[in-house]
Design a protein around this motif. Structure first.
Motif, PDB file in Angstrom:
ATOM      1  N   SER A 235       0.840  -1.192   0.000  1.00  0.00           N
ATOM      2  CA  SER A 235       0.000   0.000   0.000  1.00  0.00           C
ATOM      3  C   SER A 235       0.878   1.246   0.000  1.00  0.00           C
ATOM      4  CB  SER A 235      -0.907   0.016   1.237  1.00  0.00           C
ATOM      5  OG  SER A 235      -1.735  -1.124   1.276  1.00  0.00           O
ATOM      6  N   TYR A 236       0.371   2.316  -0.628  1.00  0.00           N
ATOM      7  CA  TYR A 236       1.077   3.588  -0.574  1.00  0.00           C
ATOM      8  C   TYR A 236       1.031   4.132   0.852  1.00  0.00           C
ATOM      9  CZ  TYR A 236       0.272   3.351  -5.645  1.00  0.00           C
ATOM     10  OH  TYR A 236       0.211   2.953  -6.956  1.00  0.00           O
ATOM     11  N   SER A 237       2.118   4.751   1.279  1.00  0.00           N
ATOM     12  CA  SER A 237       2.207   5.222   2.667  1.00  0.00           C
ATOM     13  C   SER A 237       1.213   6.339   2.981  1.00  0.00           C
ATOM     14  CB  SER A 237       3.629   5.713   2.956  1.00  0.00           C
ATOM     15  OG  SER A 237       3.978   6.784   2.090  1.00  0.00           O
ATOM     16  N   ASN A 238       0.770   7.081   1.953  1.00  0.00           N
ATOM     17  CA  ASN A 238      -0.156   8.191   2.200  1.00  0.00           C
ATOM     18  C   ASN A 238      -1.620   7.791   2.083  1.00  0.00           C
ATOM     19  OD1 ASN A 238      -0.029   7.797  -0.551  1.00  0.00           O
ATOM     20  ND2 ASN A 238       0.022   9.967  -1.097  1.00  0.00           N
ATOM     21  N   ILE A 239      -1.895   6.528   1.831  1.00  0.00           N
ATOM     22  CA  ILE A 239      -3.274   6.043   1.726  1.00  0.00           C
ATOM     23  C   ILE A 239      -3.761   5.652   3.117  1.00  0.00           C
ATOM     24  CG2 ILE A 239      -4.764   4.257   0.775  1.00  0.00           C
ATOM     25  CD1 ILE A 239      -3.868   6.247  -1.302  1.00  0.00           C
ATOM     26  N   LYS A 240      -4.746   6.404   3.615  1.00  0.00           N
ATOM     27  CA  LYS A 240      -5.269   6.169   4.963  1.00  0.00           C
ATOM     28  C   LYS A 240      -6.723   5.723   4.955  1.00  0.00           C
ATOM     29  CE  LYS A 240      -1.388   7.974   6.521  1.00  0.00           C
ATOM     30  NZ  LYS A 240      -0.315   7.108   7.083  1.00  0.00           N
ATOM     31  N   THR A 241      -7.548   6.398   4.137  1.00  0.00           N
ATOM     32  CA  THR A 241      -8.996   6.151   4.149  1.00  0.00           C
ATOM     33  C   THR A 241      -9.526   6.006   2.731  1.00  0.00           C
ATOM     34  OG1 THR A 241      -9.378   8.554   4.209  1.00  0.00           O
ATOM     35  CG2 THR A 241      -9.351   7.386   6.332  1.00  0.00           C
ATOM     36  N   PRO A 242      -9.131   4.958   2.021  1.00  0.00           N
ATOM     37  CA  PRO A 242      -9.615   4.776   0.651  1.00  0.00           C
ATOM     38  C   PRO A 242     -11.130   4.535   0.637  1.00  0.00           C
ATOM     39  CG  PRO A 242      -8.480   2.809   1.430  1.00  0.00           C
ATOM     40  CD  PRO A 242      -8.280   3.861   2.486  1.00  0.00           C
ATOM     41  N   PRO A 243     -11.785   4.826  -0.511  1.00  0.00           N
ATOM     42  CA  PRO A 243     -11.199   5.184  -1.808  1.00  0.00           C
ATOM     43  C   PRO A 243     -10.932   6.683  -1.952  1.00  0.00           C
ATOM     44  CG  PRO A 243     -13.557   4.925  -2.035  1.00  0.00           C
ATOM     45  CD  PRO A 243     -13.245   4.581  -0.604  1.00  0.00           C
ATOM     46  N   TYR A 244      -9.959   7.009  -2.790  1.00  0.00           N
ATOM     47  CA  TYR A 244      -9.614   8.390  -3.111  1.00  0.00           C
ATOM     48  C   TYR A 244     -10.010   8.728  -4.549  1.00  0.00           C
ATOM     49  CZ  TYR A 244      -6.836   8.441   1.192  1.00  0.00           C
ATOM     50  OH  TYR A 244      -6.430   8.385   2.489  1.00  0.00           O
ATOM     51  N   PHE A 245      -9.504   7.972  -5.503  1.00  0.00           N
ATOM     52  CA  PHE A 245      -9.835   8.228  -6.904  1.00  0.00           C
ATOM     53  C   PHE A 245     -11.220   7.674  -7.236  1.00  0.00           C
ATOM     54  CE2 PHE A 245      -5.221   8.450  -8.672  1.00  0.00           C
ATOM     55  CZ  PHE A 245      -5.031   9.597  -7.925  1.00  0.00           C
ATOM     56  N   SER A 246     -11.851   8.300  -8.215  1.00  0.00           N
ATOM     57  CA  SER A 246     -13.135   7.834  -8.740  1.00  0.00           C
ATOM     58  C   SER A 246     -13.066   7.861 -10.250  1.00  0.00           C
ATOM     59  CB  SER A 246     -14.262   8.739  -8.248  1.00  0.00           C
ATOM     60  OG  SER A 246     -15.477   8.478  -8.949  1.00  0.00           O
ATOM     61  N   ALA A 247     -13.856   6.992 -10.883  1.00  0.00           N
ATOM     62  CA  ALA A 247     -13.951   6.998 -12.352  1.00  0.00           C
ATOM     63  C   ALA A 247     -15.161   7.775 -12.839  1.00  0.00           C
ATOM     64  CB  ALA A 247     -14.010   5.566 -12.875  1.00  0.00           C
ATOM     65  N   GLU A 248     -15.908   8.418 -11.928  1.00  0.00           N
ATOM     66  CA  GLU A 248     -17.091   9.168 -12.353  1.00  0.00           C
ATOM     67  C   GLU A 248     -16.676  10.342 -13.234  1.00  0.00           C
ATOM     68  OE1 GLU A 248     -20.990  11.567 -10.589  1.00  0.00           O
ATOM     69  OE2 GLU A 248     -19.590  10.557  -9.229  1.00  0.00           O
ATOM     70  N   PRO A 249     -17.241  10.450 -14.420  1.00  0.00           N
ATOM     71  CA  PRO A 249     -16.837  11.527 -15.338  1.00  0.00           C
ATOM     72  C   PRO A 249     -17.611  12.811 -15.098  1.00  0.00           C
ATOM     73  CG  PRO A 249     -18.435  10.144 -16.433  1.00  0.00           C
ATOM     74  CD  PRO A 249     -18.236   9.554 -15.050  1.00  0.00           C
ATOM     75  N   GLU A 250     -17.031  13.914 -15.539  1.00  0.00           N
ATOM     76  CA  GLU A 250     -17.760  15.172 -15.688  1.00  0.00           C
ATOM     77  C   GLU A 250     -18.129  15.292 -17.165  1.00  0.00           C
ATOM     78  OE1 GLU A 250     -18.761  17.223 -13.327  1.00  0.00           O
ATOM     79  OE2 GLU A 250     -17.807  16.001 -11.762  1.00  0.00           O
ATOM     80  N   ILE A 251     -19.357  15.719 -17.439  1.00  0.00           N
ATOM     81  CA  ILE A 251     -19.885  15.707 -18.807  1.00  0.00           C
ATOM     82  C   ILE A 251     -20.329  17.118 -19.195  1.00  0.00           C
ATOM     83  CG2 ILE A 251     -21.630  14.743 -20.360  1.00  0.00           C
ATOM     84  CD1 ILE A 251     -21.792  12.322 -18.485  1.00  0.00           C
ATOM     85  N   THR A 252     -19.932  17.531 -20.384  1.00  0.00           N
ATOM     86  CA  THR A 252     -20.418  18.791 -20.947  1.00  0.00           C
ATOM     87  C   THR A 252     -21.147  18.490 -22.259  1.00  0.00           C
ATOM     88  OG1 THR A 252     -18.383  19.207 -22.214  1.00  0.00           O
ATOM     89  CG2 THR A 252     -18.487  20.071 -19.965  1.00  0.00           C
ATOM     90  N   THR A 253     -22.066  19.370 -22.622  1.00  0.00           N
ATOM     91  CA  THR A 253     -22.826  19.214 -23.866  1.00  0.00           C
ATOM     92  C   THR A 253     -22.722  20.497 -24.683  1.00  0.00           C
ATOM     93  OG1 THR A 253     -24.399  17.735 -22.773  1.00  0.00           O
ATOM     94  CG2 THR A 253     -25.074  18.683 -24.886  1.00  0.00           C
ATOM     95  N   THR A 254     -22.415  20.350 -25.966  1.00  0.00           N
ATOM     96  CA  THR A 254     -22.209  21.487 -26.859  1.00  0.00           C
ATOM     97  C   THR A 254     -22.985  21.269 -28.148  1.00  0.00           C
ATOM     98  OG1 THR A 254     -19.979  21.805 -25.979  1.00  0.00           O
ATOM     99  CG2 THR A 254     -20.478  22.869 -28.080  1.00  0.00           C
ATOM    100  N   GLN A 255     -23.604  22.316 -28.638  1.00  0.00           N
ATOM    101  CA  GLN A 255     -24.286  22.251 -29.927  1.00  0.00           C
ATOM    102  C   GLN A 255     -23.258  22.533 -31.018  1.00  0.00           C
ATOM    103  OE1 GLN A 255     -27.506  21.442 -29.494  1.00  0.00           O
ATOM    104  NE2 GLN A 255     -27.815  21.061 -31.674  1.00  0.00           N
ATOM    105  N   VAL A 256     -23.015  21.554 -31.867  1.00  0.00           N
ATOM    106  CA  VAL A 256     -21.975  21.659 -32.883  1.00  0.00           C
ATOM    107  C   VAL A 256     -22.506  22.368 -34.122  1.00  0.00           C
ATOM    108  CG1 VAL A 256     -20.570  20.292 -34.481  1.00  0.00           C
ATOM    109  CG2 VAL A 256     -20.690  19.661 -32.076  1.00  0.00           C
ATOM    110  N   ARG A 257     -21.653  23.204 -34.711  1.00  0.00           N
ATOM    111  CA  ARG A 257     -21.993  23.902 -35.949  1.00  0.00           C
ATOM    112  C   ARG A 257     -21.163  23.354 -37.102  1.00  0.00           C
ATOM    113  NH1 ARG A 257     -21.629  30.217 -33.886  1.00  0.00           N
ATOM    114  NH2 ARG A 257     -23.098  30.043 -32.127  1.00  0.00           N
ATOM    115  N   GLU A 258     -21.627  23.593 -38.299  1.00  0.00           N
ATOM    116  CA  GLU A 258     -20.865  23.199 -39.483  1.00  0.00           C
ATOM    117  C   GLU A 258     -19.513  23.921 -39.485  1.00  0.00           C
ATOM    118  OE1 GLU A 258     -21.185  23.428 -44.372  1.00  0.00           O
ATOM    119  OE2 GLU A 258     -22.961  23.727 -43.111  1.00  0.00           O
ATOM    120  N   GLY A 259     -18.455  23.155 -39.737  1.00  0.00           N
ATOM    121  CA  GLY A 259     -17.116  23.722 -39.767  1.00  0.00           C
ATOM    122  C   GLY A 259     -16.370  23.632 -38.455  1.00  0.00           C
ATOM    123  N   ASP A 260     -17.045  23.233 -37.366  1.00  0.00           N
ATOM    124  CA  ASP A 260     -16.358  23.055 -36.087  1.00  0.00           C
ATOM    125  C   ASP A 260     -15.402  21.874 -36.162  1.00  0.00           C
ATOM    126  OD1 ASP A 260     -17.859  25.113 -35.080  1.00  0.00           O
ATOM    127  OD2 ASP A 260     -19.125  23.870 -33.784  1.00  0.00           O
TER     128      ASP A 260
END
Length: 401
Positions: A235-260
């Protein structure tokens, strides 16, 4: 739906190799189920209002049929439900990597075996994931990020003062790392009294979210069992209270235009190029290479020449090798260049446009640009020494017509 992904692995390639196959499939299956369920609901009870069917009036007006549903109907899930389905798919894939592999290894009759080692490899390795999901019917582009890769959209405009083509820069993701105050605050709140970030690194790593990386997620008891029974790591020495990392993504939505166009790249590119430089370099490539594209969406990446599966075709005239100054890029540059690599190489930023493939064009200019000798020197370096001078670079450029 059209999907494109960047999977930037660390601590070995096991996680990223699996993600490149499993994550797009999981997301498509989740969306297929969501769209099919929405279609079934509409067919069984046509009296339901759009809000009762899990959609809003605006999304109904912008989509004449479901891309994934069969047969086509006017029904479309809400944007919020689509985002939830994508997040659920990300988390389900990570659960398979972390939890399911742990149970399989510890329950195996011979824990110290080649089979167990292979089973645990994707959990003990790690990877970021950047996934773009384009819905042609609505021209909506979703970008889902876990980690510190980045997606930047370029949009062609005409400068009213000069009449020349220039490009707007739209950043569609936010790096999840120790330089992001929101990420540091989130993790600090989850682990009070612990130092989760120091000098821009989170628990010693460059990113604050990832797939795999089981030693930041497994309980300390499970980590000790794997170490003793399955030739696991300490174990890493700085790991005390796992979990730390998550795979949950942040999602953005954009309306695409011609030529983008969309630039998707791992953090190795962004250590050398600013968002505006990347967009401006694609603009130069489009202008000076005299690109002619048929309708469709085409993808170029650093591992593939030409168009993607015939969905777009380009005819390219190779230009000369005249160096390009930063100020000559057809884009408004940032007030401050905060990238680190050119400074660490003690090199002046000048660029070249000599590549048929636009993604290779970006990678070249992230690795020395007009200084060909520097580019050669950087590419000649081998691991582990190479990591001190450059990170690995994955980049894809997607054109929308």
């Amino acid at each position: 739906m059209t999907l494109c992904g960047i999977f930037d692995g660390h601590n070995g390639p096991s996680t990223s190799s699996i993600l490149s196959l499993s994550l797009p499939t999981a997301v498509l299956q989740a969306l297929d189920h969501l769209f099919s369920s929405s279609t079934s609901l509409s067919e069984h009870d046509p009296s339901l209002s759009p809000s009762e069917q899990g959609q809003d009036h605006e999304s109904l007006e912008h989509s004449e049929h479901s891309e994934l549903g069969s047969p086509p109907t006017p029904t479309r899930p809400s944007d919020a439900s689509i985002d939830r389905a994508i997040k659920s798919a990300f988390l389900a894939v990570d659960k398979s990597l972390i939890t399911d592999s742990l149970h399989a290894a510890l329950s195996h009759p011979t824990p110290r075996s080649a089979h167990t080692t292979r089973t645990l490899a994707p959990a003990l390795s790690g990877s970021c994931a950047l996934l773009s999901i384009f819905e042609p019917a609505t021209r909506q582009l979703r970008v889902a990020l876990t980690g510190d890769s980045r997606a930047v959209l370029g949009r062609r405009i005409v400068d009213p003062s000069t009449g020349k083509e220039r490009y707007e820069v739209h950043v569609l993701s936010e790096d999840q790392n120790g330089y992001n105050p929101k990420e540091v605050e989130r993790m600090s709140a989850a682990h009070p009294g612990e130092t989760v970030s120091e000098k821009g690194r989170v628990m010693g790593w460059g990113m604050s979210r990832a797939f795999g990386d089981a030693l930041t997620k497994w309980s300390l008891e499970d980590q000790e069992r794997v170490r003793k029974e399955c030739l696991g790591d300490r174990s890493y020495s700085n790991i005390k209270t796992p979990p730390y990392f998550s795979a949950e993504p942040e999602i953005t939505t954009t309306q695409v235009r011609e030529g983008d166009f969309l630039v998707m790249a791992s953090d190795g590119l962004w250590e050398s190029l600013t968002n505006a430089e990347a967009v401006g370099l694609v603009g130069v490539w489009l202008r000076e290479n005299k690109v002619s594209r048929k309708r469709g969406a085409s993808t170029s990446n650093s591992f593939m020449q030409g168009s993607n599966s015939g969905v777009g075709e380009r005819e390219v005239v190779r230009p000369g090798a005249k160096p390009i100054e930063r100020d000559d890029l057809p884009v408004e540059l940032e007030a401050q260049d905060k990238t680190v690599r050119y400074r660490s190489w003690r090199a002046e930023k000048k660029f070249l446009n000599v590549d048929d493939n636009v993604a290779v064009h970006l990678a070249r200019n992230a690795l020395g640009g007009a200084d060909r000798e520097l580019t050669g020197a950087l590419l000649a370096l081998t691991p582990p020494r190479a990591r001190r001078f450059r990170d690995d670079i994955s980049v894809s450029v997607i054109f929308f017509d």
